[in-house]
Design a protein around this motif. Structure first.
Motif, PDB file in Angstrom:
ATOM      1  N   ILE A 131       0.595   6.742  -6.631  1.00 34.42           N
ATOM      2  CA  ILE A 131      -0.537   7.672  -6.747  1.00 34.42           C
ATOM      3  C   ILE A 131      -0.020   9.108  -6.709  1.00 34.42           C
ATOM      4  N   GLU A 132       0.878   9.375  -5.762  1.00 32.51           N
ATOM      5  CA  GLU A 132       1.459  10.712  -5.631  1.00 32.51           C
ATOM      6  C   GLU A 132       2.295  11.067  -6.860  1.00 32.51           C
ATOM      7  N   TRP A 159       0.832  -1.197   0.000  1.00 33.32           N
ATOM      8  CA  TRP A 159       0.000   0.000   0.000  1.00 33.32           C
ATOM      9  C   TRP A 159       0.875   1.258   0.000  1.00 33.32           C
ATOM     10  N   GLU A 160       1.991   1.211   0.704  1.00 26.11           N
ATOM     11  CA  GLU A 160       2.931   2.341   0.707  1.00 26.11           C
ATOM     12  C   GLU A 160       3.478   2.589  -0.708  1.00 26.11           C
ATOM     13  N   SER A 164       8.333   0.693  -6.217  1.00 28.69           N
ATOM     14  CA  SER A 164       8.816   1.342  -4.995  1.00 28.69           C
ATOM     15  C   SER A 164       9.735   2.500  -5.350  1.00 28.69           C
ATOM     16  N   LYS A 165       9.688   3.556  -4.542  1.00 22.98           N
ATOM     17  CA  LYS A 165      10.585   4.686  -4.832  1.00 22.98           C
ATOM     18  C   LYS A 165      12.048   4.278  -4.628  1.00 22.98           C
ATOM     19  N   LEU A 166      12.286   3.181  -3.892  1.00 24.33           N
ATOM     20  CA  LEU A 166      13.653   2.653  -3.739  1.00 24.33           C
ATOM     21  C   LEU A 166      14.210   2.199  -5.085  1.00 24.33           C
ATOM     22  N   ALA A 167      13.318   1.855  -5.996  1.00 20.10           N
ATOM     23  CA  ALA A 167      13.736   1.258  -7.262  1.00 20.10           C
ATOM     24  C   ALA A 167      13.481   2.161  -8.472  1.00 20.10           C
ATOM     25  N   LYS A 168      12.976   3.365  -8.239  1.00 20.48           N
ATOM     26  CA  LYS A 168      12.648   4.272  -9.352  1.00 20.48           C
ATOM     27  C   LYS A 168      13.861   4.522 -10.241  1.00 20.48           C
TER      28      LYS A 168
END
Length: 172
Positions: A28-29, A21-22, A103-107
């Motif tokens: 979404i953001e 969900w995170e 995930s933003k870790l993997a962007k």
């Protein structure tokens, strides 16, 4: 991020919903910041993810136990795909991919591309040789991935009142 660790595509567990969900909320953001209308109306939500997992559709791509992305991978008919303004490449069995979030870790590390490659492998293992996917006309990152992986634009489908670009890739 350790690039030597193997990426594993596996079914998600209900215990992972908070982490997933995170990742979805970050996506979404991200859509909002890019000015996209996609996912800006309360969908998907935590219940969408729980339903995916309960139905066996929820998958995560992990590296050393860390969840890098989420997708719903559905080996079944997508009712919205029955009516297309255009034409699908094939009429047989297909796999549908929905709710992709990285995930933003993997962007920026090509993880979504790797996810789609793993989904192609999974489809072939299940003797399914077509992948169908749709996205918002303003979801530029997803459109670029579909283009890079040679998905064919087939027309438009309608979800929850909105037109979406529909793509298909035949696998051999």
């Amino acid at each position: 991020m350790n690039t030597t660790a193997a990426l594993l595509l596996r079914k998600a567990n209900l215990s992972e919903v908070p982490q997933i969900w995170e990742i979805i909320q970050d996506a979404i953001e991200q859509r909002r910041l890019e000015g996209s209308k996609q996912w800006q109306d309360g969908y998907p939500n935590e219940l969408s993810i729980e339903n995916d997992i309960n139905n066996g559709f929820g998958y995560v791509l992990t590296e050393s136990e860390t969840i890098l992305c989420y997708a719903a991978i559905i080996f079944d008919i997508e009712p919205a795909y029955e009516e297309i303004e255009g034409k699908w490449l094939t009429d047989g069995d297909y796999v549908v991919v929905h709710r992709v979030a990285v995930s933003k870790l993997a962007k920026g590390k090509g993880i979504a591309t790797k996810l789609f490659q793993k989904i192609e492998d999974l489809a072939v293992q299940q003797n399914t040789y077509s992948i169908k996917v749709d996205t918002n006309f303003d979801n530029i990152p997803m459109l670029k991935i579909l283009d890079k992986l040679n998905y064919t634009y087939c027309g438009e489908v309608y979800f929850r009142g909105g037109a979406r670009k529909a793509y298909e890739k035949q696998l051999s």
